[in-house]
Design a protein around this motif. Structure first.
Motif, short mmCIF file in Angstrom:
data_model
loop_
_atom_site.label_atom_id
_atom_site.label_comp_id
_atom_site.label_asym_id
_atom_site.label_seq_id
_atom_site.Cartn_x
_atom_site.Cartn_y
_atom_site.Cartn_z
N THR A 1 0.92 -1.42 0.43
CA THR A 1 -0.43 -0.35 0.14
C THR A 1 0.61 0.89 0.11
N LEU A 2 0.20 1.73 -1.28
CA LEU A 2 1.51 3.75 -1.21
C LEU A 2 0.36 4.34 -0.53
N ILE A 3 0.86 5.32 0.37
CA ILE A 3 0.27 6.16 1.72
C ILE A 3 0.37 7.69 0.69
N THR A 4 -0.74 8.57 0.49
CA THR A 4 -0.42 9.58 0.19
C THR A 4 -0.24 10.75 0.87
N GLN A 5 0.99 11.46 0.70
CA GLN A 5 1.71 12.41 1.89
C GLN A 5 2.50 13.23 0.48
N THR A 6 2.11 13.91 -0.30
CA THR A 6 2.59 15.14 -1.04
C THR A 6 3.11 15.88 -1.00
N ALA A 7 3.77 16.14 0.55
CA ALA A 7 5.31 17.06 1.08
C ALA A 7 5.58 16.29 0.90
N ASP A 8 5.77 14.90 1.19
CA ASP A 8 7.02 14.34 0.84
C ASP A 8 7.59 12.98 -0.58
N VAL A 9 6.76 12.77 -0.79
CA VAL A 9 6.17 12.28 -2.57
C VAL A 9 5.62 13.12 -3.40
N PRO A 10 5.47 14.44 -4.11
CA PRO A 10 4.71 15.02 -4.94
C PRO A 10 3.72 14.13 -5.92
N GLU A 11 2.81 14.36 -6.09
CA GLU A 11 2.14 13.99 -7.16
C GLU A 11 2.97 12.84 -8.17
N ARG B 1 -9.54 11.71 -6.88
CA ARG B 1 -10.08 12.17 -8.56
C ARG B 1 -8.87 11.25 -9.63
N ARG B 2 -8.02 12.29 -9.61
CA ARG B 2 -6.56 11.29 -10.16
C ARG B 2 -5.87 10.04 -9.46
N LEU B 3 -6.38 9.52 -8.55
CA LEU B 3 -5.33 8.73 -8.00
C LEU B 3 -6.09 6.98 -8.19
N ARG B 4 -7.87 7.94 -8.38
CA ARG B 4 -9.03 6.95 -8.37
C ARG B 4 -8.48 6.03 -10.13
N ASP B 5 -8.52 7.14 -10.57
CA ASP B 5 -8.33 7.10 -12.24
C ASP B 5 -7.41 5.82 -12.99
N ALA B 6 -6.17 6.54 -11.82
CA ALA B 6 -4.40 5.59 -12.23
C ALA B 6 -5.15 4.18 -11.55
N THR B 7 -4.94 4.24 -10.09
CA THR B 7 -5.55 2.66 -9.56
C THR B 7 -5.87 1.86 -10.73
N ALA B 8 -7.69 2.94 -11.19
CA ALA B 8 -8.22 1.73 -12.34
C ALA B 8 -7.57 1.74 -13.32
N ARG C 1 -2.46 -6.34 -6.61
CA ARG C 1 -2.21 -6.80 -5.09
C ARG C 1 -1.61 -5.97 -4.51
N VAL C 2 -1.16 -4.30 -5.63
CA VAL C 2 -1.25 -2.98 -5.49
C VAL C 2 -2.12 -1.74 -4.30
N SER C 3 -2.55 -0.89 -3.41
CA SER C 3 -3.35 -0.52 -3.28
C SER C 3 -2.58 0.87 -2.80
N VAL C 4 -3.39 2.42 -3.08
CA VAL C 4 -3.07 3.22 -2.85
C VAL C 4 -4.20 3.69 -1.74
N GLN C 5 -3.72 4.52 -0.72
CA GLN C 5 -4.40 4.58 0.44
C GLN C 5 -4.32 6.60 0.23
N LEU D 1 2.96 9.18 -9.32
CA LEU D 1 2.66 8.71 -10.53
C LEU D 1 2.74 7.68 -10.96
N ALA D 2 4.08 8.09 -10.92
CA ALA D 2 5.52 7.74 -11.92
C ALA D 2 5.69 5.97 -11.19
N ARG D 3 5.95 6.19 -9.68
CA ARG D 3 6.08 4.80 -9.13
C ARG D 3 4.87 3.91 -8.50
N LEU D 4 4.06 4.26 -8.83
CA LEU D 4 2.41 3.87 -9.25
C LEU D 4 2.90 3.37 -11.27
N SER D 5 2.85 3.68 -12.13
CA SER D 5 2.83 3.15 -13.24
C SER D 5 4.19 2.46 -13.24
#
Length: 206
Positions: free
Chosen positions: A7-17, A57-64, A37-41, A21-25
């Motif tokens: 599970t990748l947890i968002t915290q854009t101050a440390d990992v910008p969007e 919304r952007r992350l929902r689109d990317a995960t889908a 078995r990959v999830s974004v929280q 998204l690059a890590r997710l892709s």
């Protein structure tokens, strides 16, 4: 929804969007059953409600598009609006039963745990997963529990009337994730760590 291995947890101050998204892709090279078995929280408590919704919304689109799952931290309203696969509940959140009453019985519900007794309570409450932290040292999270806490939790769950998936959080990275899985975790979660598009390998490499 399958229990996430990662599970990748968002915290854009440390990992910008864009970096997230690059890590997710990078997981796009994995087979479909592994991508599931990959999830974004969605977490990011520093963001306004509007900004969090837009990011979601952007992350929902990317995960889908990837075939990964999407979970919202605490905000059940956003989970509904974004069509999330589930929700993660903290100490101040509503209970598991109340979350399911709103999101539906099929929703994935994980619960924040800070000790083995919390894990057993999450199991008793009917959660799908208990997120135990901090396993290793991480800023602002108190003394680390160590992989020994995962072993104890797994042993006590084996004797409990109900079980729950166990996810390790706190200082977990690509190097330490296999230790967590070997100690009994079903998956790991991280904010800052880069896993390079590969899922942590469990004991035996399955």
């Amino acid at each position: 929804m399958l229990t996430p291995r990662l599970t990748l947890i968002t915290q854009t101050a440390d990992v910008p969007e864009p970096l997230l998204l690059a890590r997710l892709s990078a997981f796009g090279a994995l087979p479909a059953e592994a991508r599931a078995r990959v999830s974004v929280q969605l977490r990011d408590p520093a963001l306004s409600g509007a900004a969090l919704h837009a990011l979601g919304r952007r992350l929902r689109d990317a995960t889908a598009a990837l075939g990964a799952s999407f979970i919202v931290n605490d905000r059940l309203d956003l989970a509904v609006l974004l069509g999330a696969d589930g929700v993660h509940l903290g100490r101040r959140s509503v209970g598991v039963a109340d979350a399911r009453a709103l999101l539906g019985e099929g929703a994935f519900v994980s619960v924040a745990c800070h000790g083995v007794d919390d894990v057993l309570r999450a199991a008793e409450a009917g959660a799908d997963a208990a997120v135990l932290s901090p396993i290793f040292a991480t800023p602002g999270k108190g003394p680390p529990l160590g992989p020994e806490a995962l072993r104890e939790a797994r042993a006590r769950l084996a004797a409990a009337p109900r079980s729950v998936a166990l996810i390790a959080l706190g200082g977990v990275d690509a190097a330490s994730a296999p230790r967590c899985l070997a100690a009994g975790a079903d998956g790991v979660a991280a904010i800052r760590a880069d896993f390079g598009g590969a899922l942590p390998a469990p004991p035996g490499g399955a």
